[in-house]
Design a protein around this motif. Structure first.
Motif, short mmCIF file in Angstrom:
data_model
loop_
_atom_site.label_atom_id
_atom_site.label_comp_id
_atom_site.label_asym_id
_atom_site.label_seq_id
_atom_site.Cartn_x
_atom_site.Cartn_y
_atom_site.Cartn_z
N ASP A 51 0.78 -1.23 0.00
CA ASP A 51 0.00 0.00 0.00
C ASP A 51 0.81 1.29 0.00
O ASP A 51 0.27 2.37 -0.14
CB ASP A 51 -0.96 0.01 1.19
CG ASP A 51 -0.23 -0.12 2.51
OD1 ASP A 51 0.98 -0.40 2.53
OD2 ASP A 51 -0.88 0.09 3.56
N HIS A 52 2.15 1.21 0.19
CA HIS A 52 2.95 2.43 0.20
C HIS A 52 4.42 2.17 -0.13
O HIS A 52 4.88 1.04 -0.07
CB HIS A 52 2.82 3.15 1.55
CG HIS A 52 3.51 2.45 2.69
ND1 HIS A 52 2.96 1.38 3.34
CD2 HIS A 52 4.71 2.67 3.27
CE1 HIS A 52 3.79 0.97 4.30
NE2 HIS A 52 4.86 1.74 4.26
N GLU A 80 1.52 6.83 -0.44
CA GLU A 80 0.64 5.71 -0.80
C GLU A 80 0.84 5.33 -2.26
O GLU A 80 1.08 6.18 -3.11
CB GLU A 80 -0.82 6.07 -0.54
CG GLU A 80 -1.13 6.18 0.92
CD GLU A 80 -2.57 6.58 1.18
OE1 GLU A 80 -3.17 7.23 0.33
OE2 GLU A 80 -3.06 6.23 2.27
N SER A 116 -1.39 5.13 5.14
CA SER A 116 -1.47 3.90 5.94
C SER A 116 -0.11 3.22 5.93
O SER A 116 0.62 3.28 4.95
CB SER A 116 -2.53 2.96 5.37
OG SER A 116 -2.19 2.59 4.05
N GLY A 117 0.24 2.61 7.03
CA GLY A 117 1.52 1.93 7.16
C GLY A 117 2.66 2.85 7.56
O GLY A 117 3.80 2.43 7.63
#
Length: 132
Positions: A51-52, A80, A116-117
């Motif tokens: 996701d990133h 992202e 996210s992450g």
């Protein structure tokens, strides 16, 4: 047609200004928007996740660019995969490592802007990237 002929010199001058090399010193960073800060990043790691994309920077010497102490300056940054900037971040970070040059990152200071992450305590979201 007359309007186009009158605009042509202006367009040429504007394009020349945009394409001309910067007269600022090598350490000059562009102004950051409110809520953002620039940092020079000597990349120590490039990571790609589902996701990133993540970048890890070497610890900065001295005081951080936004008046923070070196311990408070973030060293991990992420963008992202769905962000239009992701490809440029990956490409320019690879070039920075190959050329042994720092990458300039514009990041969101507030952790609420993290993708996210990207942990709130150690990471910040990338919103701009520059390699000179």
């Amino acid at each position: 047609m007359k309007t186009l002929l009158r605009l042509t010199p202006r367009l040429f001058f504007t394009a020349a200004l945009l394409l001309a090399p910067s007269l600022g010193g090598a350490q000059d960073l562009p102004p950051a928007p409110n809520g953002g800060a620039w940092i020079e990043c000597n990349i120590t790691a490039i990571s790609a996740y589902r996701d990133h994309i993540g970048l890890t920077c070497a610890a900065p010497p001295g005081v951080g660019l936004s008046g923070q102490s070196p311990e408070d300056t973030p060293r991990q940054f992420a963008v992202e995969m769905t962000n239009a900037l992701a490809d440029a971040v990956l490409r320019l970070s690879q070039q920075a490592v190959t050329l042994k040059r720092p990458l300039r990152l514009l990041y969101v200071i507030a952790p609420e802007g993290n993708p996210s992450g990207c942990p709130a305590k150690t990471c910040r979201g990338i919103v701009g990237v520059e390699l000179r």
